[in-house]
Enzyme design. Structure first.
Site, PDB file in Angstrom:
ATOM      1  N   LYS A   1     -36.499  63.066  69.228  1.00 37.17           N
ATOM      2  CA  LYS A   1     -37.891  63.382  69.608  1.00 37.17           C
ATOM      3  C   LYS A   1     -37.999  64.590  70.537  1.00 37.17           C
ATOM      4  O   LYS A   1     -38.967  65.342  70.449  1.00 37.17           O
ATOM      5  CB  LYS A   1     -38.540  62.159  70.269  1.00 37.17           C
ATOM      6  CG  LYS A   1     -38.899  61.053  69.289  1.00 37.17           C
ATOM      7  CD  LYS A   1     -39.584  59.921  70.020  1.00 37.17           C
ATOM      8  CE  LYS A   1     -40.254  58.966  69.052  1.00 37.17           C
ATOM      9  NZ  LYS A   1     -41.074  57.957  69.729  1.00 37.17           N
TER      10      LYS A   1
ATOM     11  N   ASP B   1     -47.788  58.874  69.691  1.00 35.79           N
ATOM     12  CA  ASP B   1     -47.436  57.569  70.280  1.00 35.79           C
ATOM     13  C   ASP B   1     -48.524  57.063  71.237  1.00 35.79           C
ATOM     14  O   ASP B   1     -48.871  55.881  71.229  1.00 35.79           O
ATOM     15  CB  ASP B   1     -46.100  57.657  71.033  1.00 35.79           C
ATOM     16  CG  ASP B   1     -44.906  57.501  70.100  1.00 35.79           C
ATOM     17  OD1 ASP B   1     -45.062  56.937  69.001  1.00 35.79           O
ATOM     18  OD2 ASP B   1     -43.796  57.946  70.476  1.00 35.79           O
TER      19      ASP B   1
HETATM   20  P1  NAP Z   1     -35.492  54.746  76.178  1.00 37.78           P
HETATM   21  O1  NAP Z   1     -35.996  56.116  76.419  1.00 37.78           O
HETATM   22  O2  NAP Z   1     -34.045  54.518  75.891  1.00 37.78           O
HETATM   23  O3  NAP Z   1     -35.893  53.880  77.485  1.00 37.78           O
HETATM   24  C1  NAP Z   1     -35.456  52.550  77.622  1.00 37.78           C
HETATM   25  C2  NAP Z   1     -36.144  51.905  78.830  1.00 37.78           C
HETATM   26  O4  NAP Z   1     -35.693  50.547  78.933  1.00 37.78           O
HETATM   27  C3  NAP Z   1     -35.805  52.583  80.158  1.00 37.78           C
HETATM   28  O5  NAP Z   1     -36.886  52.446  81.030  1.00 37.78           O
HETATM   29  C4  NAP Z   1     -34.606  51.735  80.608  1.00 37.78           C
HETATM   30  O6  NAP Z   1     -34.357  51.802  81.998  1.00 37.78           O
HETATM   31  C5  NAP Z   1     -35.065  50.361  80.215  1.00 37.78           C
HETATM   32  N1  NAP Z   1     -33.938  49.429  80.110  1.00 37.78           N
HETATM   33  C6  NAP Z   1     -33.018  49.377  79.120  1.00 37.78           C
HETATM   34  N2  NAP Z   1     -32.127  48.394  79.389  1.00 37.78           N
HETATM   35  C7  NAP Z   1     -32.506  47.832  80.559  1.00 37.78           C
HETATM   36  C8  NAP Z   1     -31.992  46.759  81.363  1.00 37.78           C
HETATM   37  N3  NAP Z   1     -30.909  46.084  81.001  1.00 37.78           N
HETATM   38  N4  NAP Z   1     -32.645  46.444  82.503  1.00 37.78           N
HETATM   39  C9  NAP Z   1     -33.752  47.124  82.884  1.00 37.78           C
HETATM   40  N5  NAP Z   1     -34.286  48.140  82.179  1.00 37.78           N
HETATM   41  C10 NAP Z   1     -33.664  48.490  81.023  1.00 37.78           C
HETATM   42  O7  NAP Z   1     -36.255  54.052  74.979  1.00 37.78           O
HETATM   43  P2  NAP Z   1     -37.798  54.266  74.541  1.00 37.78           P
HETATM   44  O8  NAP Z   1     -37.843  55.232  73.435  1.00 37.78           O
HETATM   45  O9  NAP Z   1     -38.587  54.507  75.768  1.00 37.78           O
HETATM   46  O10 NAP Z   1     -38.137  52.820  73.910  1.00 37.78           O
HETATM   47  C11 NAP Z   1     -38.306  51.693  74.740  1.00 37.78           C
HETATM   48  C12 NAP Z   1     -38.744  50.489  73.919  1.00 37.78           C
HETATM   49  O11 NAP Z   1     -40.020  50.739  73.352  1.00 37.78           O
HETATM   50  C13 NAP Z   1     -37.801  50.176  72.741  1.00 37.78           C
HETATM   51  O12 NAP Z   1     -37.707  48.777  72.641  1.00 37.78           O
HETATM   52  C14 NAP Z   1     -38.534  50.745  71.549  1.00 37.78           C
HETATM   53  O13 NAP Z   1     -38.225  50.057  70.355  1.00 37.78           O
HETATM   54  C15 NAP Z   1     -39.989  50.489  71.951  1.00 37.78           C
HETATM   55  N6  NAP Z   1     -40.922  51.412  71.308  1.00 37.78           N
HETATM   56  C16 NAP Z   1     -41.903  50.867  70.529  1.00 37.78           C
HETATM   57  C17 NAP Z   1     -42.833  51.694  69.921  1.00 37.78           C
HETATM   58  C18 NAP Z   1     -43.926  51.076  69.092  1.00 37.78           C
HETATM   59  O14 NAP Z   1     -44.536  51.794  68.287  1.00 37.78           O
HETATM   60  N7  NAP Z   1     -44.208  49.806  69.257  1.00 37.78           N
HETATM   61  C19 NAP Z   1     -42.768  53.089  70.092  1.00 37.78           C
HETATM   62  C20 NAP Z   1     -41.757  53.615  70.900  1.00 37.78           C
HETATM   63  C21 NAP Z   1     -40.837  52.757  71.506  1.00 37.78           C
HETATM   64  P3  NAP Z   1     -33.307  52.884  82.567  1.00 37.78           P
HETATM   65  O15 NAP Z   1     -34.068  54.182  82.684  1.00 37.78           O
HETATM   66  O16 NAP Z   1     -32.893  52.330  83.874  1.00 37.78           O
HETATM   67  O17 NAP Z   1     -32.169  52.962  81.588  1.00 37.78           O
END
Ligand code: NAP
Length: 279
Positions: A71, A108
């Site tokens: 992205k 998004d």
């Molecule tokens: P990302 O950039 O990898 O961010 C992941 C987030 O989760 C960060 O804030 C991370 O914290 C946190 N995290 C991961 N493991 C953790 C743990 N063990 N304890 C506490 N915090 C934790 O991913 P993203 O693209 O933002 O996506 C995040 C989620 O949203 C995913 O599940 C994705 O599938 C979902 N999503 C859904 C849609 C939709 O259309 N519904 C769209 C986009 C994303 P740190 O910064 O500390 O690592």
């Protein structure tokens, strides 16, 4: 080039991509509206992204959705960038223009807000503070769209505090950062609460933030949609909150791309949800 009109092709680029629900989503809309088009998943390695993006238009592609891990790089490659993609700092929708330029957009935030409007009809961003768990890529789109729709304050808590601080530095004084150990306190009095972490997703760690401070009547949305009803949403519902799952955001964020590429504005319906869930 042949004289026959080409059937427009779009797709989704990521790695891995086999799990993507987007092809089922587009298939449903092609059938529902009788639109001629193709939509294919493309597993592309980061080093190949630019070459692939510059080549696809020559093969009849009119655009692509972009997902993890491309992205941010897709935005760098693009020739023209929408304001909202620039604000979010990432692209999820690319339009291959007739003049050969790649136009990057990010839908998004649009998908997130449209999902809330559809499934929590009384929701109003300006009704009170928002609280956002997480500060990753998705959180940027959520924060930008909540600010745009009038949230007076956005509280953010992230395991890695520096990422939340970076959002505050970028988005300004309406952002208030809480330590991750304080995440449970952050929700007190908030009227919109959003989980943007991957916690609670099938195969990931459990969502363990204490939710005792939830205000009944608040709107709670989880971006995670596998499972559809997460522990966060179950607890929020038990506390008297309105809950909205993450599937609707996935469906709504695809609307602008479909309209742009295939010339018909599609709707997000229960039938679409069923089709995507059963794919
Ligand atoms: P990302 O950039 O990898 O961010 C992941 C987030 O989760 C960060 O804030 C991370 O914290 C946190 N995290 C991961 N493991 C953790 C743990 N063990 N304890 C506490 N915090 C934790 O991913 P993203 O693209 O933002 O996506 C995040 C989620 O949203 C995913 O599940 C994705 O599938 C979902 N999503 C859904 C849609 C939709 O259309 N519904 C769209 C986009 C994303 P740190 O910064 O500390 O690592």
């Amino acid at each position: 080039m042949s004289d026959h009109p080409r059937i427009p092709i779009a797709g989704v680029i990521g790695s891995p991509i086999a799990h993507s629900r987007s092809p089922a989503l587009f298939r449903h809309w092609f059938q529902q509206y009788g639109v001629r088009g193709h939509y294919v998943p493309l597993d592309v390695a980061p080093d190949d992204l630019e070459t692939v993006l510059r080549t696809l238009p020559k093969a009849g592609f009119v655009g692509v959705n972009v997902t993890i891990p491309h992205k941010i790089r897709a935005l760098e490659i693009a020739d023209v960038i929408s304001d909202r993609a620039a604000l979010i700092g990432a692209a999820n929708t690319l339009i291959f223009r007739q003049d050969g330029k790649i136009h990057a957009d990010n839908t998004d935030g649009y998908g997130f807000i449209s999902n809330l409007k559809q499934y929590a009809p009384g929701w109003n961003a300006s009704s009170g503070s928002a609280a956002v768990f997480g500060a990753g890529g998705a959180a940027r789109a959520i924060v930008a769209s909540l600010l745009e729709t009038g949230a007076p304050e956005i509280r953010i808590s992230n395991r890695t505090r520096a990422r939340a601080d970076a959002l505050r530095a970028e988005f300004g004084a309406r952002i208030v950062v809480y330590d991750w150990v304080q995440a449970g306190n952050m929700i007190e009095g908030a009227t919109t609460i959003v989980n943007t972490t991957s916690l609670g997703m099938t195969g990931k760690q459990e969502f363990r933030v204490p939710l005792d401070a939830l205000t009944p009547g608040a709107t709670c949305c989880d971006l995670v949609y596998t499972p559809l009803k997460t522990k966060f949403l179950t607890e929020a519902e038990d506390a008297g909150c309105t809950i909205v799952d993450g599937l609707g955001m996935l469906l709504h964020q695809a609307v602008p791309g479909f309209e742009r590429w295939f010339g018909h504005r599609p709707e997000v319906t229960d039938g679409l949800r069923e089709a995507v869930l059963n794919a």
